[in-house]
Write an enzyme that holds these catalytic residues in place. Structure first.
Site, PDB file in Angstrom:
ATOM      1  N   VAL A  30       2.529 -10.744 -61.819  1.00  0.00           N
ATOM      2  CA  VAL A  30       3.321  -9.547 -61.533  1.00  0.00           C
ATOM      3  C   VAL A  30       4.297  -9.876 -60.414  1.00  0.00           C
ATOM      4  O   VAL A  30       3.889 -10.265 -59.310  1.00  0.00           O
ATOM      5  CB  VAL A  30       2.425  -8.359 -61.102  1.00  0.00           C
ATOM      6  CG1 VAL A  30       3.274  -7.131 -60.810  1.00  0.00           C
ATOM      7  CG2 VAL A  30       1.372  -8.057 -62.162  1.00  0.00           C
ATOM      8  N   ILE A  80      -4.662 -12.777 -61.101  1.00  0.00           N
ATOM      9  CA  ILE A  80      -3.510 -11.866 -61.108  1.00  0.00           C
ATOM     10  C   ILE A  80      -2.540 -12.300 -60.001  1.00  0.00           C
ATOM     11  O   ILE A  80      -2.430 -11.657 -58.960  1.00  0.00           O
ATOM     12  CB  ILE A  80      -3.950 -10.398 -60.904  1.00  0.00           C
ATOM     13  CG1 ILE A  80      -5.080 -10.027 -61.868  1.00  0.00           C
ATOM     14  CG2 ILE A  80      -2.761  -9.459 -61.102  1.00  0.00           C
ATOM     15  CD1 ILE A  80      -5.663  -8.640 -61.638  1.00  0.00           C
ATOM     16  N   PRO A  81      -1.864 -13.432 -60.210  1.00  0.00           N
ATOM     17  CA  PRO A  81      -0.885 -13.848 -59.207  1.00  0.00           C
ATOM     18  C   PRO A  81       0.230 -12.810 -59.115  1.00  0.00           C
ATOM     19  O   PRO A  81       0.679 -12.277 -60.130  1.00  0.00           O
ATOM     20  CB  PRO A  81      -0.373 -15.192 -59.727  1.00  0.00           C
ATOM     21  CG  PRO A  81      -0.754 -15.247 -61.163  1.00  0.00           C
ATOM     22  CD  PRO A  81      -1.920 -14.339 -61.349  1.00  0.00           C
ATOM     23  N   HIS A  82       0.629 -12.515 -57.887  1.00  0.00           N
ATOM     24  CA  HIS A  82       1.646 -11.480 -57.708  1.00  0.00           C
ATOM     25  C   HIS A  82       2.420 -11.716 -56.422  1.00  0.00           C
ATOM     26  O   HIS A  82       1.974 -12.432 -55.531  1.00  0.00           O
ATOM     27  CB  HIS A  82       1.011 -10.088 -57.697  1.00  0.00           C
ATOM     28  CG  HIS A  82      -0.014  -9.905 -56.630  1.00  0.00           C
ATOM     29  ND1 HIS A  82      -1.321 -10.329 -56.783  1.00  0.00           N
ATOM     30  CD2 HIS A  82       0.065  -9.376 -55.398  1.00  0.00           C
ATOM     31  CE1 HIS A  82      -2.006 -10.045 -55.688  1.00  0.00           C
ATOM     32  NE2 HIS A  82      -1.184  -9.478 -54.823  1.00  0.00           N
ATOM     33  N   GLY A  83       3.588 -11.090 -56.361  1.00  0.00           N
ATOM     34  CA  GLY A  83       4.426 -11.191 -55.184  1.00  0.00           C
ATOM     35  C   GLY A  83       5.648 -10.311 -55.315  1.00  0.00           C
ATOM     36  O   GLY A  83       5.874  -9.689 -56.353  1.00  0.00           O
TER      37      GLY A  83
END
Length: 150
Positions: free
Chosen positions: A103, A65-68
């Protein structure tokens, strides 16, 4: 909370072709650049890589779930991808990742961003959802799995 509030059919990639973490991130960002030509895809990739450097977003069970957060982003955006081969994403269980939920959120939206991440984590902890996700025959079927599970 429903995924399709932040996800669009053209932000679902049924067959990622990339084989490395940076390339998967770039491939997941590409639909945003296609939809919004002024979108800063280079900055988005760097934000995601910076987050990965703090600790992997590969949470195990084939899931990442890569997010930033990005300045100048107007809304939370989710892009979903599936790798049939699997990608070394430095996951906590040391296994390849096949399911990706990217996300990106505006800088000023902290609470909602965290609630969305929690919702996605709960959804992906369900083995039957992961099986349906990986078994979907095409992007349209994958969209159906995503919208039915919300």
């Amino acid at each position: 909370m429903r995924l399709e509030d932040y996800l669009q059919p053209d932000f679902v990639i049924g067959e990622l072709v990339s084989e490395s973490k940076p390339d998967v991130l770039a491939e997941l960002i590409a639909p945003m650049k296609a939809r919004w030509p002024d979108f800063d895809d280079v900055r988005a990739r760097q934000v995601l890589l910076d987050r990965e450097n703090l600790g992997t977003t590969g949470i195990g069970d084939g899931v990442a779930i890569p997010h930033g957060k990005m300045e100048n982003l107007e809304q939370i955006v989710i892009v979903v991808g599936r790798s049939l081969k699997g990608v070394n994403f430095d996951a906590l269980d040391f296994k390849p990742c096949r399911i990706f939920f990217l996300v990106l959120a505006p800088e000023h939206v902290a609470g909602l961003h965290l609630r969305i991440l929690a919702h996605i984590s709960r959804l992906l902890s369900d083995e039957s959802f992961r099986h349906a996700f990986m078994s979907a025959e095409n992007d349209a079927a994958l969209w159906q799995v995503l919208t039915a599970a919300a």
